[in-house]
Design an enzyme around this catalytic site. Structure first.
Site, PDB file in Angstrom:
ATOM      1  N   LYS A  53       0.841  -1.202   0.000  1.00 56.91           N
ATOM      2  CA  LYS A  53       0.000   0.000   0.000  1.00 56.91           C
ATOM      3  C   LYS A  53       0.876   1.251   0.000  1.00 56.91           C
ATOM      4  O   LYS A  53       1.946   1.266   0.603  1.00 56.91           O
ATOM      5  CB  LYS A  53      -0.920  -0.018   1.226  1.00 56.91           C
ATOM      6  CG  LYS A  53      -1.995   1.073   1.232  1.00 56.91           C
ATOM      7  CD  LYS A  53      -2.928   0.900   2.421  1.00 56.91           C
ATOM      8  CE  LYS A  53      -3.997   1.969   2.473  1.00 56.91           C
ATOM      9  NZ  LYS A  53      -4.914   1.790   3.627  1.00 56.91           N
ATOM     10  N   SER A 128      -9.855   2.072   2.951  1.00 56.01           N
ATOM     11  CA  SER A 128      -8.975   2.812   2.060  1.00 56.01           C
ATOM     12  C   SER A 128      -8.016   1.935   1.257  1.00 56.01           C
ATOM     13  O   SER A 128      -7.354   2.393   0.342  1.00 56.01           O
ATOM     14  CB  SER A 128      -8.146   3.808   2.869  1.00 56.01           C
ATOM     15  OG  SER A 128      -7.331   3.132   3.818  1.00 56.01           O
ATOM     16  N   SER A 152     -10.185  -0.527   7.087  1.00 54.55           N
ATOM     17  CA  SER A 152      -9.631  -0.307   5.752  1.00 54.55           C
ATOM     18  C   SER A 152      -9.031  -1.537   5.094  1.00 54.55           C
ATOM     19  O   SER A 152      -8.653  -1.493   3.925  1.00 54.55           O
ATOM     20  CB  SER A 152      -8.565   0.797   5.800  1.00 54.55           C
ATOM     21  OG  SER A 152      -9.141   2.022   6.146  1.00 54.55           O
TER      22      SER A 152
END
Length: 453
Positions: A53, A128, A152
Site C-alpha cells: 500500500k 482505504s 480499511s
C-alpha cells in the site's frame, strides 16, 4: 493467481517469471489497482512479490499516500514490515492505490484516480486499501499489504471477496507507516485465502524496538498451528445488524447456522449501539489526523508551492494545493474538536467512551472465545453513491469497534448477493489471540468450500 503458499516453493527463476507475468497483467488491466507498473520500481529484494500500500515506506520508492502533497517524496528507509518480508522470502513489488492518506471507504479520493472492483467495474472496491483488495481479487498479485485504521482492510476485502486480517494493535510494527491515526494505524495482510493470511501475518508480526507501541511478545507461528476441528464459543450481536441489508442479514443467519452445524456454541450478546461507536471513532481519528498531518507544510518534503511571498503563504498554498477535499474536511474537524472550547466536550469525552467500549468487549470475552458480525451493512455500491460524507462513514459501522479496542479481527467472504457481489463476515477475538481467528476462519472456509474466483 498462484497462492502465497505455493509461491514460496518457487525457484528464483520461476519467481522472475511470475513477476514478469504480474507486470504484464497490471499494464493490461483497467482496474487502476496499482499506482504504476511494478517493474518501474522493481522489487525491494529477491522473493515472492507482495503488493504494498502507498503509505508503507519502501526504501528508494516514491511514497505518496495517494496525495499530491507528497509528490516527489522518496522513502529513505524500509518499514519494519518490509524488512520482515525480506527475512521470510518475500519482497515488495508494486504500490497499490488507496484513498488519500487512508481517509475514505471507496478509493475514490486518490490523486491517481479511482480503483475499480474486479467483481463489477461500476462499483467501488472499498477503502482505504481498495487497490490492495482489488489486485488480490483481480489476480494481479499473490498477496498484498494494506493498513486497517477503521476497517480499511476488512471492508475492501469484503467488497472484493478476499480475506483481510487485522492483527491486535501492537502485534505488527507501525514503524515506516506514514501516520494518519497513530492509536489505530497498523499494517495488515489481504490474501486469497486464510492459509495465506496466516503465512503473511507470521512474516510481518513481531516485536520492534523502533516502535514504542510494539508488544514485546514472541513471534507468531499461526500457520503451522492451524487447526480445523477446534470448537469455540461464539457471540453474535443480532441487535447490531438492524442497519444491514436483507442480503447481508440472510448471509449472517446462514453462516450462524453453518457454525452451529460445525459444532460451535453460539450465544447472543449485546453491546453499545454501533452508531455511538461511529461518533467516538471519528472524533478521535480526526483529532489525531489533524495533528499528524500538520507536518506536511511544503518546507521539508513533498509538494512545495511556487510564487509565494512569505512563509505563511507557503504553508497555506502548499496545503491548499496538496490536500484533497476529504483530507481538508477531517483536518478542520480535528482542529475543531481539539480547540480549547470544545476539547472537553468532544475529544476527552470520546476517549472516555473508548475505554467503555474496550470494557464491553472484555466483559463479553470473559464468557466467549470469539464475536461474529457482518463486515459492512451492504455489499459494494456504485461510484459516487453517497450523497454526503456521513453516509460513507456509516459503511464502517461494524468494523470500527475492533479498532477502537485494538482487537484482532478477520474478514472472510461467505456468500454472494443476487448480483454476484461478495458478502463478508468477520470474527473478532481477544487481544493477541489471532490463532483462534485463523483457526475458526480456516475451518469455515473449508466447510463452505470458499474459492476466490
Amino acid at each position: 493467481m498462484i497462492t502465497l503458499k505455493q509461491a514460496l516453493s518457487l525457484s528464483q527463476d520461476e519467481l522472475e517469471t511470475l513477476k514478469n507475468e504480474i507486470d504484464a497483467k497490471v499494464r493490461a488491466s483497467d482496474l487502476n489497482a496499482y499506482i504504476k507498473a511494478p517493474s518501474l520500481n522493481g522489487a525491494s529484494a529477491k522473493g515472492v512479490p507482495i503488493l504494498i500500500k502507498d503509505n508503507i515506506s519502501v526504501k528508494g520508492w516514491e511514497i505518496t499516500c495517494s496525495s499530491k502533497i507528497l509528490e516527489g517524496y522518496v522513502a529513505p528507509y524500509h518499514a519494519s514490515a518490509i524488512e520482515n518480508l525480506h527475512q521470510n522470502g518475500m519482497a515488495g513489488f508494486g504500490l497499490s492505490n488507496m484513498d488519500e492518506f487512508a481517509m475514505g471507504s471507496t478509493t475514490e479520493s486518490s490523486c491517481y484516480g479511482i480503483t475499480k472492483n474486479p467483481r463489477d467495474k461500476n462499483i467501488v472496491p472499498g477503502g482505504s486499501s481498495g487497490g490492495s483488495a482489488a489486485a488480490v481479487a483481480g489476480g494481479l498479485t499473490v498477496a498484498a499489504l494494506g493498513s486497517d485504521t477503521g476497517g480499511s482492510i476488512r471492508q475492501p476485502a469484503s467488497y472484493c471477496g478476499c480475506v483481510g486480517l487485522k492483527p491486535t494493535y501492537g502485534r505488527v510494527s507501525r514503524y515506516g507507516v506514514i501516520a494518519y491515526r497513530s492509536s489505530f494505524d497498523q499494517i495488515r495482510p489481504i490474501t486469497q485465502n486464510v492459509e495465506d493470511a496466516s503465512i503473511l501475518f507470521d512474516a510481518i508480526s513481531g516485536y520492534d524496538s523502533k516502535d514504542s507501541t510494539s508488544a514485546n511478545l514472541k513471534p507468531t507461528h499461526t500457520f503451522i498451528n492451524l487447526i480445523r476441528d477446534k470448537r469455540f464459543k461464539i457471540a453474535i450481536l443480532r441487535d447490531h445488524i438492524n442497519d444491514a441489508s436483507n442480503e447481508v442479514q440472510l448471509a449472517y443467519e446462514n453462516t450462524i447456522k453453518a457454525l452451529k452445524e460445525m459444532g460451535h456454541e453460539v450465544v447472543e450478546k449485546k453491546m453499545l449501539d454501533s452508531h455511538y461507536q461511529i461518533s467516538i471513532y471519528y472524533i478521535i481519528s480526526m483529532a489525531e489526523a489533524s495533528s499528524n498531518l500538520a507536518r506536511f507544510d511544503g518546507v521539508r518534503y513533498g509538494r512545495r508551492a511556487q510564487n509565494v511571498k512569505d512563509l505563511k503563504e507557503l504553508y497555506l498554498k502548499s496545503r491548499s494545493e496538496g490536500f484533497g477535499d476529504e483530507v481538508k474536511r477531517r483536518i478542520m474537524l480535528g482542529n475543531f474538536v481539539l480547540s480549547s472550547g470544545y476539547y472537553d466536550a468532544y475529544y476527552l469525552k470520546a476517549q472516555q467512551m473508548r475505554l467503555m467500549i474496550k470494557e464491553q468487549y472484555n466483559k463479553i470475552f470473559e464468557e466467549v472465545d470469539l464475536i461474529f458480525t457482518p463486515v459492512a451493512p451492504t455489499t459494494a455500491y456504485l461510484f459516487n453513491y453517497h450523497a454526503s460524507p456521513l453516509e460513507m462513514y456509516l459503511s464502517d459501522i461494524y468494523t470500527i469497534g475492533a479498532n477502537l479496542s485494538g482487537l484482532p479481527a478477520l474478514s472472510l467472504p461467505v456468500a454472494k448477493d443476487p448480483l454476484g457481489l461478495p458478502i463478508g463476515m468477520q470474527f473478532i477475538a481477544k487481544a493477541f489471540d489471532e490463532q483462534s481467528l485463523l483457526d475458526v476462519s480456516y475451518a469455515l472456509e473449508q466447510e463452505l468450500d470458499l474459492k476466490l474466483d
